[in-house]
Design a protein around this motif. Structure first.
Motif, PDB file in Angstrom:
ATOM      1  N   ARG A  45       0.825  -1.213   0.000  1.00  0.00           N
ATOM      2  CA  ARG A  45       0.000   0.000   0.000  1.00  0.00           C
ATOM      3  C   ARG A  45       0.852   1.253   0.000  1.00  0.00           C
ATOM      4  O   ARG A  45       0.578   2.208  -0.729  1.00  0.00           O
ATOM      5  CB  ARG A  45      -0.919   0.017   1.229  1.00  0.00           C
ATOM      6  CG  ARG A  45      -2.082  -0.910   1.144  1.00  0.00           C
ATOM      7  CD  ARG A  45      -2.953  -0.772   2.376  1.00  0.00           C
ATOM      8  NE  ARG A  45      -3.988  -1.780   2.396  1.00  0.00           N
ATOM      9  CZ  ARG A  45      -4.777  -2.006   3.431  1.00  0.00           C
ATOM     10  NH1 ARG A  45      -4.640  -1.299   4.541  1.00  0.00           N
ATOM     11  NH2 ARG A  45      -5.700  -2.925   3.383  1.00  0.00           N
ATOM     12  N   GLU A  46       1.903   1.271   0.817  1.00  0.00           N
ATOM     13  CA  GLU A  46       2.766   2.442   0.886  1.00  0.00           C
ATOM     14  C   GLU A  46       3.521   2.636  -0.423  1.00  0.00           C
ATOM     15  O   GLU A  46       3.664   3.769  -0.899  1.00  0.00           O
ATOM     16  CB  GLU A  46       3.748   2.321   2.052  1.00  0.00           C
ATOM     17  CG  GLU A  46       4.621   3.531   2.241  1.00  0.00           C
ATOM     18  CD  GLU A  46       3.859   4.823   2.495  1.00  0.00           C
ATOM     19  OE1 GLU A  46       4.441   5.893   2.214  1.00  0.00           O
ATOM     20  OE2 GLU A  46       2.705   4.799   2.972  1.00  0.00           O
ATOM     21  N   ALA A  47       3.974   1.565  -1.034  1.00  0.00           N
ATOM     22  CA  ALA A  47       4.659   1.670  -2.321  1.00  0.00           C
ATOM     23  C   ALA A  47       3.716   2.228  -3.373  1.00  0.00           C
ATOM     24  O   ALA A  47       4.103   3.093  -4.163  1.00  0.00           O
ATOM     25  CB  ALA A  47       5.199   0.302  -2.746  1.00  0.00           C
ATOM     26  N   SER A  48       2.486   1.758  -3.356  1.00  0.00           N
ATOM     27  CA  SER A  48       1.488   2.257  -4.304  1.00  0.00           C
ATOM     28  C   SER A  48       1.198   3.735  -4.060  1.00  0.00           C
ATOM     29  O   SER A  48       1.095   4.537  -4.996  1.00  0.00           O
ATOM     30  CB  SER A  48       0.205   1.443  -4.185  1.00  0.00           C
ATOM     31  OG  SER A  48      -0.792   1.951  -5.033  1.00  0.00           O
ATOM     32  N   ARG A  49       1.091   4.106  -2.789  1.00  0.00           N
ATOM     33  CA  ARG A  49       0.818   5.501  -2.433  1.00  0.00           C
ATOM     34  C   ARG A  49       1.968   6.412  -2.891  1.00  0.00           C
ATOM     35  O   ARG A  49       1.734   7.488  -3.437  1.00  0.00           O
ATOM     36  CB  ARG A  49       0.604   5.616  -0.927  1.00  0.00           C
ATOM     37  CG  ARG A  49       0.106   6.953  -0.474  1.00  0.00           C
ATOM     38  CD  ARG A  49      -0.055   7.044   1.035  1.00  0.00           C
ATOM     39  NE  ARG A  49      -0.077   5.749   1.710  1.00  0.00           N
ATOM     40  CZ  ARG A  49      -1.076   5.304   2.464  1.00  0.00           C
ATOM     41  NH1 ARG A  49      -2.135   6.050   2.664  1.00  0.00           N
ATOM     42  NH2 ARG A  49      -1.008   4.133   3.044  1.00  0.00           N
ATOM     43  N   GLU A  50       3.192   5.974  -2.690  1.00  0.00           N
ATOM     44  CA  GLU A  50       4.348   6.762  -3.116  1.00  0.00           C
ATOM     45  C   GLU A  50       4.397   6.886  -4.632  1.00  0.00           C
ATOM     46  O   GLU A  50       4.713   7.951  -5.161  1.00  0.00           O
ATOM     47  CB  GLU A  50       5.647   6.145  -2.599  1.00  0.00           C
ATOM     48  CG  GLU A  50       5.862   6.354  -1.116  1.00  0.00           C
ATOM     49  CD  GLU A  50       7.191   5.800  -0.637  1.00  0.00           C
ATOM     50  OE1 GLU A  50       8.102   5.597  -1.469  1.00  0.00           O
ATOM     51  OE2 GLU A  50       7.317   5.567   0.580  1.00  0.00           O
ATOM     52  N   LEU A  51       4.081   5.794  -5.324  1.00  0.00           N
ATOM     53  CA  LEU A  51       4.077   5.825  -6.785  1.00  0.00           C
ATOM     54  C   LEU A  51       2.995   6.763  -7.290  1.00  0.00           C
ATOM     55  O   LEU A  51       3.221   7.551  -8.217  1.00  0.00           O
ATOM     56  CB  LEU A  51       3.874   4.409  -7.331  1.00  0.00           C
ATOM     57  CG  LEU A  51       4.037   4.223  -8.833  1.00  0.00           C
ATOM     58  CD1 LEU A  51       5.434   4.653  -9.276  1.00  0.00           C
ATOM     59  CD2 LEU A  51       3.786   2.778  -9.221  1.00  0.00           C
ATOM     60  N   ASP A  52       1.812   6.733  -6.674  1.00  0.00           N
ATOM     61  CA  ASP A  52       0.708   7.618  -7.065  1.00  0.00           C
ATOM     62  C   ASP A  52       1.031   9.078  -6.792  1.00  0.00           C
ATOM     63  O   ASP A  52       0.528   9.967  -7.476  1.00  0.00           O
ATOM     64  CB  ASP A  52      -0.583   7.236  -6.330  1.00  0.00           C
ATOM     65  CG  ASP A  52      -1.149   5.905  -6.786  1.00  0.00           C
ATOM     66  OD1 ASP A  52      -0.717   5.413  -7.856  1.00  0.00           O
ATOM     67  OD2 ASP A  52      -2.007   5.345  -6.078  1.00  0.00           O
ATOM     68  N   ALA A  53       1.880   9.330  -5.807  1.00  0.00           N
ATOM     69  CA  ALA A  53       2.242  10.706  -5.453  1.00  0.00           C
ATOM     70  C   ALA A  53       3.350  11.245  -6.359  1.00  0.00           C
ATOM     71  O   ALA A  53       3.825  12.349  -6.165  1.00  0.00           O
ATOM     72  CB  ALA A  53       2.678  10.771  -3.997  1.00  0.00           C
ATOM     73  N   GLY A  54       3.761  10.457  -7.334  1.00  0.00           N
ATOM     74  CA  GLY A  54       4.766  10.924  -8.269  1.00  0.00           C
ATOM     75  C   GLY A  54       6.175  10.494  -7.938  1.00  0.00           C
ATOM     76  O   GLY A  54       7.121  10.877  -8.607  1.00  0.00           O
ATOM     77  N   GLY A  55       6.307   9.697  -6.917  1.00  0.00           N
ATOM     78  CA  GLY A  55       7.630   9.208  -6.544  1.00  0.00           C
ATOM     79  C   GLY A  55       8.011   8.007  -7.380  1.00  0.00           C
ATOM     80  O   GLY A  55       7.298   7.597  -8.288  1.00  0.00           O
ATOM     81  N   THR A  56       9.148   7.481  -7.086  1.00  0.00           N
ATOM     82  CA  THR A  56       9.569   6.265  -7.770  1.00  0.00           C
ATOM     83  C   THR A  56       9.158   5.069  -6.924  1.00  0.00           C
ATOM     84  O   THR A  56       8.773   5.205  -5.770  1.00  0.00           O
ATOM     85  CB  THR A  56      11.103   6.247  -7.946  1.00  0.00           C
ATOM     86  OG1 THR A  56      11.717   6.314  -6.657  1.00  0.00           O
ATOM     87  CG2 THR A  56      11.564   7.435  -8.774  1.00  0.00           C
ATOM     88  N   VAL A  57       9.263   3.928  -7.502  1.00  0.00           N
ATOM     89  CA  VAL A  57       8.939   2.707  -6.765  1.00  0.00           C
ATOM     90  C   VAL A  57      10.006   2.523  -5.692  1.00  0.00           C
ATOM     91  O   VAL A  57      11.195   2.505  -5.995  1.00  0.00           O
ATOM     92  CB  VAL A  57       8.907   1.480  -7.702  1.00  0.00           C
ATOM     93  CG1 VAL A  57       8.689   0.206  -6.905  1.00  0.00           C
ATOM     94  CG2 VAL A  57       7.840   1.654  -8.751  1.00  0.00           C
ATOM     95  N   PRO A  58       9.614   2.445  -4.419  1.00  0.00           N
ATOM     96  CA  PRO A  58      10.608   2.296  -3.356  1.00  0.00           C
ATOM     97  C   PRO A  58      11.277   0.932  -3.406  1.00  0.00           C
ATOM     98  O   PRO A  58      10.644  -0.069  -3.714  1.00  0.00           O
ATOM     99  CB  PRO A  58       9.800   2.467  -2.070  1.00  0.00           C
ATOM    100  CG  PRO A  58       8.408   2.101  -2.461  1.00  0.00           C
ATOM    101  CD  PRO A  58       8.256   2.470  -3.916  1.00  0.00           C
TER     102      PRO A  58
END
Length: 67
Positions: A45-58
Protein backbone atom coordinates in the motif's frame (compact mmCIF):
# COMPACT_ATOMS: atom_id res chain seq x y z
CA UNK A 1 19.42 -41.25 45.41
CA UNK A 2 16.10 -40.38 43.83
CA UNK A 3 13.39 -42.97 44.00
CA UNK A 4 11.62 -44.30 40.96
CA UNK A 5 8.47 -42.39 41.94
CA UNK A 6 10.42 -39.12 42.15
CA UNK A 7 11.89 -39.74 38.70
CA UNK A 8 8.47 -40.54 37.24
CA UNK A 9 7.05 -37.34 38.73
CA UNK A 10 9.91 -35.31 37.30
CA UNK A 11 9.44 -36.87 33.86
CA UNK A 12 5.70 -36.13 34.00
CA UNK A 13 6.41 -32.52 34.93
CA UNK A 14 8.97 -32.12 32.15
CA UNK A 15 6.62 -33.73 29.62
CA UNK A 16 3.85 -31.30 30.57
CA UNK A 17 6.26 -28.37 30.27
CA UNK A 18 7.41 -29.49 26.82
CA UNK A 19 3.79 -29.85 25.69
CA UNK A 20 2.95 -26.35 26.96
CA UNK A 21 5.99 -24.86 25.24
CA UNK A 22 5.12 -26.66 22.02
CA UNK A 23 1.63 -25.11 22.10
CA UNK A 24 3.14 -21.66 22.68
CA UNK A 25 5.56 -22.04 19.77
CA UNK A 26 2.75 -23.21 17.46
CA UNK A 27 0.61 -20.22 18.45
CA UNK A 28 3.52 -17.81 17.92
CA UNK A 29 4.19 -19.31 14.49
CA UNK A 30 0.59 -18.61 13.49
CA UNK A 31 0.75 -15.07 14.88
CA UNK A 32 4.05 -14.38 13.14
CA UNK A 33 2.65 -15.57 9.80
CA UNK A 34 -0.32 -13.21 10.23
CA UNK A 35 1.91 -10.26 11.13
CA UNK A 36 4.17 -11.01 8.15
CA UNK A 37 1.19 -11.02 5.76
CA UNK A 38 -0.12 -7.76 7.22
CA UNK A 39 3.31 -6.13 6.90
CA UNK A 40 3.54 -7.17 3.25
CA UNK A 41 0.12 -5.64 2.58
CA UNK A 42 1.11 -2.40 4.30
CA UNK A 43 4.36 -2.23 2.35
CA UNK A 44 2.49 -2.73 -0.93
CA UNK A 45 0.00 0.00 0.00
CA UNK A 46 2.77 2.44 0.89
CA UNK A 47 4.66 1.67 -2.32
CA UNK A 48 1.49 2.26 -4.30
CA UNK A 49 0.82 5.50 -2.43
CA UNK A 50 4.35 6.76 -3.12
CA UNK A 51 4.08 5.82 -6.78
CA UNK A 52 0.71 7.62 -7.07
CA UNK A 53 2.24 10.71 -5.45
CA UNK A 54 4.77 10.92 -8.27
CA UNK A 55 7.63 9.21 -6.54
CA UNK A 56 9.57 6.27 -7.77
CA UNK A 57 8.94 2.71 -6.76
CA UNK A 58 10.61 2.30 -3.36
CA UNK A 59 13.29 -0.32 -3.08
CA UNK A 60 12.71 -1.23 0.54
CA UNK A 61 14.85 -4.35 0.35
CA UNK A 62 17.96 -2.41 -0.62
CA UNK A 63 20.31 -0.52 1.67
CA UNK A 64 20.71 3.21 1.19
CA UNK A 65 23.73 4.19 -0.96
CA UNK A 66 25.69 5.54 2.03
CA UNK A 67 25.94 2.10 3.69
Amino acid sequence: MASMIDLEEQIAHLTRTVDELSDIVARQETELALVTRRLAILMEREASRELDAGGTVPLSDQRPPHW
